[in-house]
Motif scaffolding. Structure first.
Motif, short mmCIF file in Angstrom:
data_model
loop_
_atom_site.label_atom_id
_atom_site.label_comp_id
_atom_site.label_asym_id
_atom_site.label_seq_id
_atom_site.Cartn_x
_atom_site.Cartn_y
_atom_site.Cartn_z
N ALA A 186 20.31 1.88 10.19
CA ALA A 186 19.76 0.57 10.53
C ALA A 186 18.23 0.64 10.62
N TYR A 187 17.75 1.70 11.25
CA TYR A 187 16.30 1.89 11.38
C TYR A 187 15.68 2.07 9.99
N ILE A 188 16.31 2.88 9.15
CA ILE A 188 15.78 3.15 7.82
C ILE A 188 15.78 1.90 6.96
N GLU A 189 16.79 1.06 7.12
CA GLU A 189 16.84 -0.19 6.35
C GLU A 189 15.63 -1.07 6.65
N GLN A 190 15.29 -1.19 7.94
CA GLN A 190 14.12 -1.99 8.32
C GLN A 190 12.83 -1.30 7.89
N LEU A 191 12.80 0.02 8.05
CA LEU A 191 11.63 0.80 7.63
C LEU A 191 11.36 0.58 6.14
N GLU A 192 12.41 0.70 5.34
CA GLU A 192 12.27 0.54 3.89
C GLU A 192 11.77 -0.86 3.53
N GLU A 193 12.32 -1.86 4.20
CA GLU A 193 11.90 -3.24 3.93
C GLU A 193 10.41 -3.42 4.22
N ASP A 194 9.97 -2.91 5.37
CA ASP A 194 8.56 -3.03 5.74
C ASP A 194 7.65 -2.26 4.78
N LEU A 195 8.09 -1.10 4.37
CA LEU A 195 7.25 -0.27 3.50
C LEU A 195 7.14 -0.84 2.10
N TRP A 196 8.21 -1.45 1.60
CA TRP A 196 8.12 -2.10 0.30
C TRP A 196 7.19 -3.30 0.36
N ARG A 197 7.18 -4.00 1.49
CA ARG A 197 6.23 -5.10 1.67
C ARG A 197 4.80 -4.57 1.66
N PHE A 198 4.60 -3.43 2.30
CA PHE A 198 3.27 -2.83 2.32
C PHE A 198 2.87 -2.38 0.91
N LYS A 199 3.82 -1.83 0.16
CA LYS A 199 3.53 -1.39 -1.21
C LYS A 199 3.06 -2.56 -2.07
N LEU A 200 3.64 -3.75 -1.85
CA LEU A 200 3.19 -4.93 -2.59
C LEU A 200 1.73 -5.25 -2.29
N LEU A 201 1.31 -4.98 -1.06
CA LEU A 201 -0.09 -5.18 -0.69
C LEU A 201 -0.99 -4.21 -1.45
N VAL A 202 -0.56 -2.96 -1.55
CA VAL A 202 -1.31 -1.97 -2.32
C VAL A 202 -1.37 -2.40 -3.78
N ASP A 203 -0.24 -2.85 -4.32
CA ASP A 203 -0.20 -3.34 -5.70
C ASP A 203 -1.21 -4.48 -5.91
N GLU A 204 -1.26 -5.38 -4.94
CA GLU A 204 -2.15 -6.54 -5.03
C GLU A 204 -3.62 -6.10 -5.04
N TYR A 205 -3.96 -5.17 -4.16
CA TYR A 205 -5.34 -4.68 -4.13
C TYR A 205 -5.70 -3.99 -5.45
N GLU A 206 -4.78 -3.17 -5.95
CA GLU A 206 -5.05 -2.47 -7.21
C GLU A 206 -5.26 -3.47 -8.35
N ALA A 207 -4.43 -4.50 -8.40
CA ALA A 207 -4.54 -5.51 -9.45
C ALA A 207 -5.89 -6.24 -9.37
N LYS A 208 -6.31 -6.56 -8.15
CA LYS A 208 -7.58 -7.27 -7.96
C LYS A 208 -8.77 -6.39 -8.40
N LEU A 209 -8.70 -5.11 -8.08
CA LEU A 209 -9.77 -4.20 -8.48
C LEU A 209 -9.84 -4.07 -9.99
N ARG A 210 -8.71 -3.94 -10.61
CA ARG A 210 -8.68 -3.80 -12.08
C ARG A 210 -9.11 -5.10 -12.76
N GLU A 211 -8.73 -6.22 -12.15
CA GLU A 211 -9.09 -7.53 -12.71
C GLU A 211 -10.59 -7.71 -12.74
N LYS A 212 -11.26 -7.34 -11.66
CA LYS A 212 -12.72 -7.50 -11.57
C LYS A 212 -13.43 -6.55 -12.53
N ALA A 213 -12.78 -5.44 -12.85
CA ALA A 213 -13.41 -4.46 -13.75
C ALA A 213 -13.26 -4.87 -15.22
N ALA A 214 -12.31 -5.75 -15.48
CA ALA A 214 -12.02 -6.14 -16.88
C ALA A 214 -13.09 -7.05 -17.44
#
Length: 214
Positions: A186-214
């Motif tokens: 149960a703990y891992i299920e919530q942990l995984e959900e939160d971490l995937w949400r955080f990964k989307l934030l990292v993805d968003e930052y990476e996309a914004k950085l690459r967009e500005k460089a293009a």
């Protein structure tokens, strides 16, 4: 799970961790503001960590150029002694693991050792009195629970040993405090959900950085 055979603190270890959301940082990655207009949103520390990871993904290098605090250096130096003491006290054989990560490389952990087919272990070498007291007197390891369950999530293991190694307590035979944690689905299920949400934030930052460089 992928295992990167490397010495913790080595160049290869730092490279493996670059851009990877690591178990020791899971608590920070999950941290949300508890009040104010941005309640329920990531803390500034979580946002900064996500941005750091986005930069590391782009460069393929650690943003801190592999800098190690003295606490990290001390931990790496004492780890062999902690492992030996752990094996003596439990009769177990601990296999060194280096760095383990999910198949996609998004999440990882510096597992200090793997035990058989089902277990693993992590050694801490704190010197801060408040952290030592939490373990030795209060028997409280809640401060590293995200890391412990995170390691089991990444490796698929059923239990994890946490050892607190303090050579200063050797005169009374208490140099190693250790405890076994069971996998909490149960703990891992919530942990995984939160971490995937955080990964989307990292993805968003990476996309914004690459967009500005293009």
């Amino acid at each position: 799970m992928k295992i990167i055979e490397c010495e913790q603190g080595s160049v290869d270890w730092h490279l493996a961790r670059a851009g990877c959301i690591t178990a020791s940082m899971f608590e920070k990655a999950r941290a949300m503001l508890k009040s104010g207009p941005r309640k329920g949103q990531p803390t500034e520390a979580a946002l900064d960590y996500a941005f750091k990871l986005a930069i590391e993904r782009i460069s393929g290098q650690p943003l801190d150029e592999g800098f190690e605090t003295w606490q990290m250096k001390r931990g790496h130096e004492l780890e062999p002694q902690a492992r030996m003491e752990h094996e003596m006290q439990t009769g177990l054989i601990v296999q060194r693991a280096g760095f383990v990560m999910t198949d996609d490389g998004a999440f990882g952990a510096s597992a200090d050792g793997l035990i058989g087919e089902d277990g693993g272990c992590e050694y801490k070498c704190f010197v801060a009195p408040e952290k030592l007291r939490a373990f030795h007197i209060d028997n409280d390891a809640s401060g590293i629970f995200d890391q412990v369950q995170g390691c089991m999530w990444i490796t698929g293991r059923k239990y994890w040993h946490i050892g607190m190694y303090c050579p200063a307590l050797e005169p009374i035979g208490r140099q190693l405090w250790w405890r076994e944690f069971k996998r909490d689905e149960a703990y891992i299920e919530q942990l995984e959900e939160d971490l995937w949400r955080f990964k989307l934030l990292v993805d968003e930052y990476e996309a914004k950085l690459r967009e500005k460089a293009a």
